[in-house]
Design an enzyme around this catalytic site. Sequence first.
Site, PDB file in Angstrom:
ATOM      1  N   LYS A   1       0.869  -1.077  -0.312  1.00  0.00           N
ATOM      2  CA  LYS A   1      -0.072  -0.271  -0.094  1.00  0.00           C
ATOM      3  C   LYS A   1       0.909   1.172  -0.168  1.00  0.00           C
ATOM      4  O   LYS A   1       2.081   1.299   0.795  1.00  0.00           O
ATOM      5  CB  LYS A   1      -1.343  -0.217   1.142  1.00  0.00           C
ATOM      6  CG  LYS A   1      -2.074   1.595   1.463  1.00  0.00           C
ATOM      7  CD  LYS A   1      -3.057   1.648   2.329  1.00  0.00           C
ATOM      8  CE  LYS A   1      -2.035   2.595   3.197  1.00  0.00           C
ATOM      9  NZ  LYS A   1      -1.721   3.955   2.708  1.00  0.00           N
TER      10      LYS A   1
ATOM     11  N   GLU B   1      10.910  15.453  15.956  1.00  0.00           N
ATOM     12  CA  GLU B   1      10.965  15.072  14.928  1.00  0.00           C
ATOM     13  C   GLU B   1      10.219  15.701  14.116  1.00  0.00           C
ATOM     14  O   GLU B   1       8.980  16.505  14.175  1.00  0.00           O
ATOM     15  CB  GLU B   1      11.026  13.494  13.925  1.00  0.00           C
ATOM     16  CG  GLU B   1      11.258  12.796  12.345  1.00  0.00           C
ATOM     17  CD  GLU B   1      10.937  11.919  12.141  1.00  0.00           C
ATOM     18  OE1 GLU B   1       9.819  11.418  12.479  1.00  0.00           O
ATOM     19  OE2 GLU B   1      11.387  11.069  11.648  1.00  0.00           O
TER      20      GLU B   1
HETATM   21  P1  ADP Z   1       2.854  10.240   8.395  1.00  0.00           P
HETATM   22  O1  ADP Z   1       2.861  11.070   9.305  1.00  0.00           O
HETATM   23  O2  ADP Z   1       4.401  10.466   7.451  1.00  0.00           O
HETATM   24  O3  ADP Z   1       1.977  10.601   6.865  1.00  0.00           O
HETATM   25  P2  ADP Z   1       2.068   7.402   8.704  1.00  0.00           P
HETATM   26  O4  ADP Z   1       3.110   6.512   9.601  1.00  0.00           O
HETATM   27  O5  ADP Z   1       0.558   8.239   8.956  1.00  0.00           O
HETATM   28  O6  ADP Z   1       3.407   8.467   8.378  1.00  0.00           O
HETATM   29  O7  ADP Z   1       1.945   6.995   7.163  1.00  0.00           O
HETATM   30  C1  ADP Z   1       3.101   5.652   6.402  1.00  0.00           C
HETATM   31  C2  ADP Z   1       1.690   4.919   5.862  1.00  0.00           C
HETATM   32  O8  ADP Z   1       1.451   4.197   6.990  1.00  0.00           O
HETATM   33  C3  ADP Z   1       1.011   6.348   5.004  1.00  0.00           C
HETATM   34  O9  ADP Z   1       0.966   4.428   3.915  1.00  0.00           O
HETATM   35  C4  ADP Z   1      -0.065   5.219   5.817  1.00  0.00           C
HETATM   36  O10 ADP Z   1      -1.412   5.315   5.138  1.00  0.00           O
HETATM   37  C5  ADP Z   1       0.308   4.552   6.588  1.00  0.00           C
HETATM   38  N1  ADP Z   1      -1.440   4.125   7.888  1.00  0.00           N
HETATM   39  C6  ADP Z   1      -1.447   5.843   8.513  1.00  0.00           C
HETATM   40  N2  ADP Z   1      -2.002   5.337   9.766  1.00  0.00           N
HETATM   41  C7  ADP Z   1      -2.360   3.932   8.990  1.00  0.00           C
HETATM   42  C8  ADP Z   1      -2.532   1.957  10.109  1.00  0.00           C
HETATM   43  N3  ADP Z   1      -3.039   3.082  11.348  1.00  0.00           N
HETATM   44  N4  ADP Z   1      -3.209   1.726   9.897  1.00  0.00           N
HETATM   45  C9  ADP Z   1      -2.258   1.072   8.726  1.00  0.00           C
HETATM   46  N5  ADP Z   1      -1.450   1.820   8.073  1.00  0.00           N
HETATM   47  C10 ADP Z   1      -2.022   3.707   8.297  1.00  0.00           C
END
Ligand code: ADP
Length: 502
Positions: free
Chosen positions: A190, A401
């Site tokens: 994804k 960060e």
């Molecule tokens: P950022 O804050 O830098 O956008 P995230 O950790 O939120 O980083 O996002 C990194 C990846 O994790 C993206 O592909 C996002 O769609 C996914 N993601 C965000 N929230 C969730 C969740 N609750 N479960 C699984 N994947 C997630």
Amino acid sequence: MADLKVQLTAPNGKTYTQPTGLFINNEFVASGSGQTITSTDPATEQDIATVHAATAEDVDKAVRAAHAALNDPKWKKLATSDRGVLMYKLAELIESNQELLATIDAWDNGKPYRDALTGDLPEAIGVIRYYAGWCDKIYGQTIPLPNKLAYTLRQPIGVVGQIIPWNYPLSMASWKLGPALACGNTIVIKAAEQTPLSILVLADLIKQAGFPPGVVNVINGLGKEAGAALVQHPLVDKVAFTGSTATATQVMKMASATLKNITLETGGKSPLVVFEDADLEEAVKWSHMGIMSNQGQICTATSRILVQKGIYDKFVARFIEEVKTTSKVGHQWDTETYQGPQVTKQQYDRVLSYIESGRQSGATVATGGQALTEIGGGKGYFIAPTVFTHVKQDMPIWREEIFGPVVVISEFGEEDNAVRIANDTTYGLGAAVFTTDLERAHRVASEIQAGMVWINSSQDCDPRVPFGGVKQSGIGRELGEAGLEAYSQIKAIHINLGNRLS
Ligand code: ADP
């Protein structure tokens, strides 16, 4: 949207066909619910394209496709050398489309086109090639025992769910796909919702390379919906995630319900320590690149600079000069641009709020410190590269960060103190040390709590060298031979050679 592709012309004049569906079983398909994500150009705030976003139901289809492919003889029985041939072919296809892929990532993410073409793409190609070479070199051991033959098999883990971030869309995809494919797994990957486009073109190349249907499935979707559904799916055997530490804790929690194998690569506040005996000019150039490249959106960004007292003033003055002469902020397509816009409004607001917090807490803005609205005539997420001095170690800008072009520079007296300050963080991803004293270089590298330490450089990762974090910066390693461990499991076989019970 109806035929799941659109014709696009990028600002640099490149025209191409953008797939917009979910890539399941080597076909682009519509999301069952018709849910979509629209990607925008962070320099102009204009929409680029709308793509299908997976719901939990779509994720289920993708996972089932990957699960079925595990037992497809075209994959399961494929000679490991031929698996390598497929991967080499994929690397070649990425290479022959590198200008297109760099265009899409520059447009979608905001990074300078030149950086995408000379940094992200060679890295993605290099990683796939590196792991192509591993395919037929992954095997177990024999263990000498009396009256017994014992040996091990290294087998794929199964269906791997991979979740990647937006800062290096294609190279992050390659870090995940390379070792997982080399070990014979099947995949549902994804992409991040902020950068959904290039991975769909990559999906097309995966099909062209000849991977059997279901081996690699590519979905876009919201993290909380598609990401969470992938992590929780009972047929997913392993989850590999790169993103923020906050999301990683959620992922770990969800994966625990079915005891899934996990690899996490998360955030950092990586220290860069400059000793008085360092080559100052090199230290300035590397440390500038270590925080200001890629708009500061680097998990290993060396964002906390510690400089020894005797050279502190000189270093800060040279660093500011370097920012002013090198960090030209502008549009992705301008060949002079060093720093493009931040990826989204949300990230832009977040970085600006950290700058405000730094000011409020009494740190000095030595340069930068504001949005650059004039670049895009009021549009675009441009921020001046910002240097803070007189920073205290309890300030949020020192501890948290920021993930933007913002650096904090502080001074230290003795080596012990530098190591103590460097380690006073919940993170442990990267670190850098600048010194010409060989003994000190190795001593400090060994003492700093981090997954990677660069001596007299920063950020120069390599597909052959393991990458990962300690403390709250992650679990497990990517890249190098160590990266294979994340995607294979060992089975022990015991053969009785004469031990009789009667
Ligand atoms: P950022 O804050 O830098 O956008 P995230 O950790 O939120 O980083 O996002 C990194 C990846 O994790 C993206 O592909 C996002 O769609 C996914 N993601 C965000 N929230 C969730 C969740 N609750 N479960 C699984 N994947 C997630």
